[in-house]
Enzyme design. Structure first.
Site: not given
Ligand code: PGA
Length: 246
Positions: A93, A8, A209, A170
């Protein structure tokens, strides 16, 4: 068992967490053959842990510090997370690496601490766009994994890896399933070299994504053992569709 994890990031207050989880659990039912994981912000772990305690959904954190306690202002330790029922922690991450400048050395210390504490880490790796354009995808991923697992190579069965190309996070532009699969195969081979005694329990997830309408394309491939989902995990309806696409 496949793992579908929600990251999240810095979204949802406690109230929003409660609203999400109540409707998500109703929509989800009992997914017997897959593991579902929610990683909310630290401030929502307590409320999430209450709601999820009798459910099939597991709880995880998005980060941790490697010391158990001490003068580390603003940090959260693994015993603190364990007490709240966290079974997983996302480590390394790309937002931690790139915005908060986490080094491979720090990531290695965090992974080591997770293994000592018995919390299963999800190690994130992935190349930036300029790396991909320079043909360095495999080299970058290999370096990140080797440094992250330095000294703990024999514990690969106790962690999972998320391959998340930074340019796909993202942006709404995921990797093609074929490109993801080739990196997943490469990671699997590398794990075999690092830990020849491995029982193959490391799941390799794809992230970047993932949406309800592309999840099915990825799940056709046995190399893709789950997802780490950001944006599309913020709505119960879309996350449930992704969970059910496996
Ligand atoms: P996203 O992010 O699905 O919004 O691309 C994935 C993540 O950063 O773990």
């Amino acid at each position: 068992m496949r793992l579908i994890a929600a990251n999240w990031k810095m979204h949802k207050t406690q109230r929003e967490t409660k609203e999400f989880l109540e409707s998500f659990l109703k929509l989800l039912g009992n997914p017997a053959d897959r593991e579902v994981l929610i990683c909310p912000p630290f401030t929502s772990l307590c409320v999430a842990s209450e709601i999820l305690k009798d459910s099939p959904v597991k709880l995880g954190a998005q980060n941790c510090y490697y010391e158990r306690q001490g003068a580390f202002t603003g940090e959260i330790s693994l015993p603190m997370l364990k007490e709240l029922g966290c079974e997983y922690v996302i480590i390394g991450h790309s937002e931690r690496r790139n915005i908060f400048l986490e080094s491979d050395e720090l990531i290695n210390k965090k992974l080591t601490a997770c293994l000592e504490e018995g919390i299963r880490p999800i190690l994130c790796v992935g190349e930036k766009l300029e790396d991909r354009e320079a043909g360095l995808t495999f080299k970058v991923v290999e370096t990140q994994i080797r440094l992250a697992l330095s000294g703990i190579e024999s514990y690969t069965d106790s962690l999972d890896i998320a391959y998340e190309p930074v340019w796909a996070i993202g942006t709404g532009v995921p990797a093609t399933p074929e490109d993801a699969v080739s990196v997943h195969r490469f990671i699997r081979e590398l794990l075999g070299k690092l830990n020849p005694k491995s029982e193959g329990k490391t799941r390799i997830l794809y992230g970047g994504s993932v949406k309800p309408d592309n999840a099915k394309e990825f799940m056709k491939y046995e190399e893709i053992q789950g997802f780490l989902v950001g944006g599309a995990s913020l709505k119960p309806e879309s996350f449930v569709q992704i969970v059910n696409s496996f």
